[in-house]
Motif scaffolding. Structure first.
Motif, PDB file in Angstrom:
ATOM      1  N   ARG A 171       0.842  -1.320  -0.152  1.00  4.44           N
ATOM      2  CA  ARG A 171       0.186  -0.172  -0.034  1.00  4.44           C
ATOM      3  C   ARG A 171       0.885   1.294  -0.095  1.00  4.44           C
ATOM      4  O   ARG A 171       0.615   2.280  -0.567  1.00  4.44           O
ATOM      5  CB  ARG A 171      -0.934   0.043   1.212  1.00  4.44           C
ATOM      6  N   LEU A 172       1.984   1.229   0.736  1.00  4.52           N
ATOM      7  CA  LEU A 172       2.991   2.505   0.829  1.00  4.52           C
ATOM      8  C   LEU A 172       3.642   2.484  -0.549  1.00  4.52           C
ATOM      9  O   LEU A 172       4.078   3.774  -0.889  1.00  4.52           O
ATOM     10  CB  LEU A 172       3.874   2.307   1.864  1.00  4.52           C
ATOM     11  N   HIS A 173       3.775   1.660  -1.347  1.00  4.72           N
ATOM     12  CA  HIS A 173       4.637   1.689  -2.627  1.00  4.72           C
ATOM     13  C   HIS A 173       3.786   1.098  -3.955  1.00  4.72           C
ATOM     14  O   HIS A 173       4.405   0.813  -4.785  1.00  4.72           O
ATOM     15  CB  HIS A 173       5.889   0.775  -2.647  1.00  4.72           C
ATOM     16  N   ALA A 174       2.563   1.295  -3.661  1.00  6.26           N
ATOM     17  CA  ALA A 174       1.494   0.807  -4.623  1.00  6.26           C
ATOM     18  C   ALA A 174       1.858   1.177  -6.111  1.00  6.26           C
ATOM     19  O   ALA A 174       1.813   0.554  -7.107  1.00  6.26           O
ATOM     20  CB  ALA A 174       0.186   0.995  -4.398  1.00  6.26           C
ATOM     21  N   LYS A 175       2.053   2.469  -6.304  1.00  2.64           N
ATOM     22  CA  LYS A 175       2.353   3.013  -7.601  1.00  2.64           C
ATOM     23  C   LYS A 175       3.428   2.815  -8.256  1.00  2.64           C
ATOM     24  O   LYS A 175       3.488   2.480  -9.360  1.00  2.64           O
ATOM     25  CB  LYS A 175       2.412   4.731  -7.408  1.00  2.64           C
ATOM     26  N   GLU A 176       4.649   2.563  -7.371  1.00  2.00           N
ATOM     27  CA  GLU A 176       5.968   2.002  -7.936  1.00  2.00           C
ATOM     28  C   GLU A 176       5.502   0.342  -8.357  1.00  2.00           C
ATOM     29  O   GLU A 176       5.956  -0.041  -9.543  1.00  2.00           O
ATOM     30  CB  GLU A 176       6.950   1.838  -6.964  1.00  2.00           C
ATOM     31  N   ILE A 177       5.139  -0.264  -7.552  1.00  2.12           N
ATOM     32  CA  ILE A 177       4.701  -1.528  -7.729  1.00  2.12           C
ATOM     33  C   ILE A 177       3.851  -2.023  -8.930  1.00  2.12           C
ATOM     34  O   ILE A 177       4.021  -2.896  -9.779  1.00  2.12           O
ATOM     35  CB  ILE A 177       4.334  -2.471  -6.726  1.00  2.12           C
ATOM     36  N   ASP A 178       2.727  -1.396  -9.027  1.00  2.00           N
ATOM     37  CA  ASP A 178       1.917  -1.412  -9.982  1.00  2.00           C
ATOM     38  C   ASP A 178       2.476  -1.053 -11.383  1.00  2.00           C
ATOM     39  O   ASP A 178       2.072  -1.473 -12.452  1.00  2.00           O
ATOM     40  CB  ASP A 178       0.489  -0.578  -9.882  1.00  2.00           C
ATOM     41  N   ALA A 179       3.641  -0.026 -11.571  1.00  3.77           N
ATOM     42  CA  ALA A 179       3.955   0.187 -12.736  1.00  3.77           C
ATOM     43  C   ALA A 179       4.821  -0.793 -13.446  1.00  3.77           C
ATOM     44  O   ALA A 179       5.288  -0.812 -14.611  1.00  3.77           O
ATOM     45  CB  ALA A 179       4.664   1.529 -12.522  1.00  3.77           C
ATOM     46  N   ILE A 180       5.155  -1.855 -12.567  1.00  3.39           N
ATOM     47  CA  ILE A 180       6.048  -2.975 -13.130  1.00  3.39           C
ATOM     48  C   ILE A 180       5.022  -4.129 -13.855  1.00  3.39           C
ATOM     49  O   ILE A 180       4.234  -4.568 -12.988  1.00  3.39           O
ATOM     50  CB  ILE A 180       6.639  -3.522 -11.929  1.00  3.39           C
TER      51      ILE A 180
ATOM     52  N   GLU B  66       9.499  -9.666 -11.565  1.00  8.50           N
ATOM     53  CA  GLU B  66       9.999  -8.361 -11.193  1.00  8.50           C
ATOM     54  C   GLU B  66       9.320  -7.586 -10.172  1.00  8.50           C
ATOM     55  O   GLU B  66       9.807  -6.852  -9.220  1.00  8.50           O
ATOM     56  CB  GLU B  66      10.086  -7.194 -12.336  1.00  8.50           C
ATOM     57  N   LYS B  67       7.914  -7.613 -10.243  1.00  5.94           N
ATOM     58  CA  LYS B  67       7.068  -7.006  -9.418  1.00  5.94           C
ATOM     59  C   LYS B  67       6.997  -7.647  -8.105  1.00  5.94           C
ATOM     60  O   LYS B  67       7.323  -6.828  -6.840  1.00  5.94           O
ATOM     61  CB  LYS B  67       5.604  -7.146  -9.829  1.00  5.94           C
ATOM     62  N   VAL B  68       7.089  -8.792  -7.825  1.00  4.53           N
ATOM     63  CA  VAL B  68       7.294  -9.623  -6.590  1.00  4.53           C
ATOM     64  C   VAL B  68       8.660  -9.137  -5.841  1.00  4.53           C
ATOM     65  O   VAL B  68       8.822  -8.909  -4.900  1.00  4.53           O
ATOM     66  CB  VAL B  68       7.033 -11.221  -6.859  1.00  4.53           C
ATOM     67  N   ASN B  69       9.852  -9.326  -6.718  1.00  2.00           N
ATOM     68  CA  ASN B  69      10.873  -9.219  -6.339  1.00  2.00           C
ATOM     69  C   ASN B  69      11.146  -7.562  -5.855  1.00  2.00           C
ATOM     70  O   ASN B  69      12.190  -7.495  -4.822  1.00  2.00           O
ATOM     71  CB  ASN B  69      12.136  -9.366  -7.270  1.00  2.00           C
TER      72      ASN B  69
END
Length: 215
Positions: free
Chosen positions: A134-143, A148-151
């Protein structure tokens, strides 16, 4: 699997111990006699419970050199009395100098947290990882690539756990009292065995926000 297979598996455990007994008996360094009297590790390792990431082997350390706590996805949860008890003993009794929070690529717990599936009681534990997402959703969702998203979430999760650990009263008071103590975030590449620093080591509360740092 029947009882006979289970008994065979249990016997393999006992047979493995016989090999260890033989190794200890042939050791001429005297270290096992010393270990029988007590321990003096410099490292507290907080890692994942995954069977592929044993702390001593990965760090090249001998028995007695690493104090270990492991759980699903190497979490440092402020209400986890098991983790806090280990941390308190390591910092205030054993006087460890380094705390390593070690995640690993391909972590199943982190991957599960990114899904919407239910897995059972562990779902409650995975909520802590979902909070990191939730804190980093924008960065994670962009992958786009799922691996790579999981890592990337694995790396971010380790960094958040380093922060969580550093804000505990145990670590804060150690720093306040001038104790030499560092907290490091690292990730293991299981395929190569490499322990990778995330370069977010903390040596005091200077880098914490004012609301977190004890006076």
């Amino acid at each position: 699997m029947g009882n006979k297979e289970l008994e065979t598996g249990f016997q393999r455990i006992l047979d493995g111990n016989k090999g260890w007994i033989d190794f200890v008996a042939k050791d001429t360094t005297g270290r096992f006699e010393q270990l029988a009297k007590g321990q003096n590790p410099e490292i507290l390792w907080i890692g994942c419970a995954d069977s592929r990431v044993p702390a001593n082997e990965i760090t090249g350390r001998k028995p007695g050199e690493v104090f270990v706590h492991r759980n699903i996805a190497n979490m440092c949860v402020h209400s986890d009395m098991s983790m806090l008890s280990v941390l308190d003993y390591a910092v205030n009794v054993l006087k460890v100098k380094h705390i390593v929070v070690a995640g690993h690529y391909g972590c199943g717990g982190v991957a599960a947290s990114l899904s919407r599936k239910q897995f059972g009681i562990i779902d409650n534990w995975l909520c802590h990882i979902k909070d990191v997402y939730r804190l980093h959703a924008k960065e994670i969702d962009a992958i786009a690539d799922e691996e790579e998203k999981v890592n990337r979430l694995i790396e971010l999760n380790v960094k958040e756990q380093v922060f969580n650990l550093s804000t505990t009263s145990i670590v804060q008071n150690a720093w306040k009292n001038g104790q030499d103590l560092a907290v490091h975030g690292m990730v293991i590449n299981i395929g190569t065995g490499e322990l990778i620093s995330l370069e977010n080591s903390m040596y005091g509360n200077e880098s914490l926000g004012n609301v977190f740092a004890f006076q």
